[in-house]
Design an enzyme around this catalytic site. Sequence first.
Site, PDB file in Angstrom:
ATOM      1  N   LYS A 119       0.813  -0.974   0.009  1.00 16.74           N
ATOM      2  CA  LYS A 119       0.020  -0.107   0.171  1.00 16.74           C
ATOM      3  C   LYS A 119       0.673   1.287   0.066  1.00 16.74           C
ATOM      4  CE  LYS A 119      -1.117   2.632   2.993  1.00 16.74           C
ATOM      5  NZ  LYS A 119      -1.557   3.117   4.377  1.00 16.74           N
ATOM      6  N   ASP A 137      -6.282   1.157   1.391  1.00 20.32           N
ATOM      7  CA  ASP A 137      -6.307   1.660   2.736  1.00 20.32           C
ATOM      8  C   ASP A 137      -7.810   1.322   3.347  1.00 20.32           C
ATOM      9  OD1 ASP A 137      -7.957   3.665   2.123  1.00 20.32           O
ATOM     10  OD2 ASP A 137      -6.646   5.193   2.959  1.00 20.32           O
TER      11      ASP A 137
END
Length: 209
Positions: A119, A137
């Site tokens: 991420k 997220d």
Amino acid sequence: MKEINRRIAKKLEELFPDAHCELIHHNAYELLIAVVLSAQTTDQRVNSVTPVLFGKYPDAKSLAESDPSIVEDIIKPIGLYRNKTKSIRALADDLVKRFDGEVPSRREDLESLRGVGRKSANVILSNCFDTDAFAVDTHVARVSKRLGLAENDDDVLTIEKKLMKAFPQGSWGKLHHQFIFFGRYLCKARNPECERCPFGDICRKDYLL
């Protein structure tokens, strides 16, 4: 691209045409450190400490050689400051020793840095190197599940792959921010503002968090 996906993209563009990264930064080094610091806290809290942090440690070398007690004191307001101090100093050390103090632009190199996962790498690739990426997220995951773009038990990588398949490649970077804005300011984890939501007819109300 399915009609429902086109509708989602169009409405998010109408709602948040100026969606952007809310972590204040001036270069890839600052954003990378800020992303690591943002774990389990808000962007606003991170933004409250990074001006002092980057004012004192403007590059990877200075942060790698920093006094950990001073770093801890600076970032204490964001929580988990001892572990985060270790993480960002180790990350800075990796940048200095392996990449001459510069943030690498390849995914493989980014993910090889201590404390940097997929991420975080996606955030850097998208925001700093103009590389198409869809960072997932908690906000992106929640919105994706509520809008039926992902299943409740999908992990982060599965969600990322589904979103990349659902939307045109050139739109991933901006959509990532629009999903975050939608999840942060309207489709909240708790007490979502459903009366303002344009997707009430497709929302999966069985997924509340």
